[in-house]
Enzyme design. Sequence first.
Site, PDB file in Angstrom:
ATOM      1  N   ASN A  79      -4.882   3.145   8.107  1.00 47.57           N
ATOM      2  CA  ASN A  79      -4.875   2.708   6.718  1.00 47.57           C
ATOM      3  C   ASN A  79      -4.166   3.776   5.887  1.00 47.57           C
ATOM      4  O   ASN A  79      -3.134   4.293   6.290  1.00 47.57           O
ATOM      5  CB  ASN A  79      -6.305   2.434   6.232  1.00 47.57           C
ATOM      6  CG  ASN A  79      -6.349   1.483   5.049  1.00 47.57           C
ATOM      7  OD1 ASN A  79      -5.663   0.461   5.048  1.00 47.57           O
ATOM      8  ND2 ASN A  79      -7.154   1.784   4.043  1.00 47.57           N
ATOM      9  N   GLU A  89     -14.010  -4.178   8.953  1.00 47.25           N
ATOM     10  CA  GLU A  89     -14.545  -3.221   7.984  1.00 47.25           C
ATOM     11  C   GLU A  89     -15.981  -2.792   8.306  1.00 47.25           C
ATOM     12  O   GLU A  89     -16.788  -2.498   7.421  1.00 47.25           O
ATOM     13  CB  GLU A  89     -14.453  -3.774   6.558  1.00 47.25           C
ATOM     14  CG  GLU A  89     -13.026  -4.106   6.146  1.00 47.25           C
ATOM     15  CD  GLU A  89     -12.900  -4.554   4.711  1.00 47.25           C
ATOM     16  OE1 GLU A  89     -13.844  -4.343   3.933  1.00 47.25           O
ATOM     17  OE2 GLU A  89     -11.836  -5.117   4.363  1.00 47.25           O
ATOM     18  N   ARG A 123      -7.342  -0.116  13.000  1.00 49.63           N
ATOM     19  CA  ARG A 123      -5.954   0.156  12.603  1.00 49.63           C
ATOM     20  C   ARG A 123      -5.908   1.316  11.624  1.00 49.63           C
ATOM     21  O   ARG A 123      -6.906   1.679  10.996  1.00 49.63           O
ATOM     22  CB  ARG A 123      -5.319  -1.070  11.943  1.00 49.63           C
ATOM     23  CG  ARG A 123      -5.947  -1.462  10.599  1.00 49.63           C
ATOM     24  CD  ARG A 123      -5.052  -2.454   9.863  1.00 49.63           C
ATOM     25  NE  ARG A 123      -5.634  -2.953   8.622  1.00 49.63           N
ATOM     26  CZ  ARG A 123      -5.590  -2.334   7.453  1.00 49.63           C
ATOM     27  NH1 ARG A 123      -5.006  -1.134   7.360  1.00 49.63           N
ATOM     28  NH2 ARG A 123      -6.116  -2.867   6.364  1.00 49.63           N
ATOM     29  N   ASP A 127      -9.685   2.138  -4.350  1.00 48.99           N
ATOM     30  CA  ASP A 127      -8.742   2.017  -3.233  1.00 48.99           C
ATOM     31  C   ASP A 127      -7.913   3.300  -3.150  1.00 48.99           C
ATOM     32  O   ASP A 127      -8.439   4.353  -2.855  1.00 48.99           O
ATOM     33  CB  ASP A 127      -7.884   0.764  -3.434  1.00 48.99           C
ATOM     34  CG  ASP A 127      -7.222   0.279  -2.158  1.00 48.99           C
ATOM     35  OD1 ASP A 127      -6.896   1.117  -1.301  1.00 48.99           O
ATOM     36  OD2 ASP A 127      -7.013  -0.940  -2.019  1.00 48.99           O
ATOM     37  N   GLU A 151       0.832  -1.214   0.000  1.00 48.72           N
ATOM     38  CA  GLU A 151       0.000   0.000   0.000  1.00 48.72           C
ATOM     39  C   GLU A 151       0.859   1.254   0.000  1.00 48.72           C
ATOM     40  O   GLU A 151       2.075   1.210   0.191  1.00 48.72           O
ATOM     41  CB  GLU A 151      -0.902   0.035   1.246  1.00 48.72           C
ATOM     42  CG  GLU A 151      -2.354  -0.361   1.010  1.00 48.72           C
ATOM     43  CD  GLU A 151      -3.160   0.710   0.287  1.00 48.72           C
ATOM     44  OE1 GLU A 151      -2.567   1.714  -0.162  1.00 48.72           O
ATOM     45  OE2 GLU A 151      -4.383   0.537   0.146  1.00 48.72           O
ATOM     46  N   ASN A 202      -9.465   5.548   2.705  1.00 50.23           N
ATOM     47  CA  ASN A 202      -8.510   5.140   1.685  1.00 50.23           C
ATOM     48  C   ASN A 202      -7.962   6.340   0.924  1.00 50.23           C
ATOM     49  O   ASN A 202      -7.549   7.321   1.516  1.00 50.23           O
ATOM     50  CB  ASN A 202      -9.144   4.096   0.751  1.00 50.23           C
ATOM     51  CG  ASN A 202      -8.480   2.741   0.886  1.00 50.23           C
ATOM     52  OD1 ASN A 202      -7.260   2.657   0.996  1.00 50.23           O
ATOM     53  ND2 ASN A 202      -9.257   1.682   0.884  1.00 50.23           N
TER      54      ASN A 202
END
Length: 279
Positions: free
Chosen positions: A97, A116, A95, A190, A15, A142
């Site tokens: 992201n 989620e 957490r 994303d 990521e 995101n």
Amino acid sequence: MRAEVATRAHARLGEGPTWDGAAQRLIWVDILASRVHTYDPAGGHRTVLATEQHVGAAKPCADGGLVVNLRDGIGRYGPDGAFSWLHHDPVPGRRGNDAAVAPDGALWAGSMRYDEAPEGGTLIRVAPDGTATRALTVAVGNGTGWSPDGRTMYYIDSPTRRVDRFRVDGERVVDRRTLATIEPGAGLPDGLTVDADGCLWVALWDGGALRRYTPTGVLDRTVELPVQRPTACAFGGPGLRDLYVTTARTGLDRPHPLSGSLLVLPGAGQGLPSTAFGG
């Protein structure tokens, strides 16, 4: 446009690619392996930093350190490698992201629950002095980016299937509107990056592609990729002309051999210089 391999890897959840202009390297993370990777395309040099927690994003600091979006909040590694918390906010089951640095040097950091759950995450703004302000409640925080003039902020909360745009009023986001909607069957939006033309490049998780949308939301380009789960993209390399793409293999029964690798689309366009975190 054809994807090439920049770094062959088996990241579980690659990521957050970011070009560090001062060091002339790409920074990216493997969230679930708790690793921060760097890659120097000129010499091929790579480094790996192990973090104590799952790491959603890592961005360069103005002094040469790194700011990281961890499971329990926002931390910082100084130039000497020493770690300290900027915003410590542990929530069980949640957490960090994706994250991005705004033109003013503040970090906008998303979070999500591991399951989620709707409204289980947040989007917060972390000022250079560590002051944190909640801007939004989200599901999966995101892709985040800004228009070339810095006046419009773009944001993706993946389960909504939308790319939204805002105006930023100090520490708040206002006038939220939908720029584009990803249709069912095309994957989930994303990570994103904005190019010098003001167009948005969006990675499609489970869609095996990148899409480019104009500032008015018109889809004008689709780039098919060999992997099922591209996660995010960023321009880097000489002149910011190459588009780097992180990928994931988590949750796949038969991942493509390149799933988890760092890919690159040479000469894909013209990127914008990234801003270092001001703290």
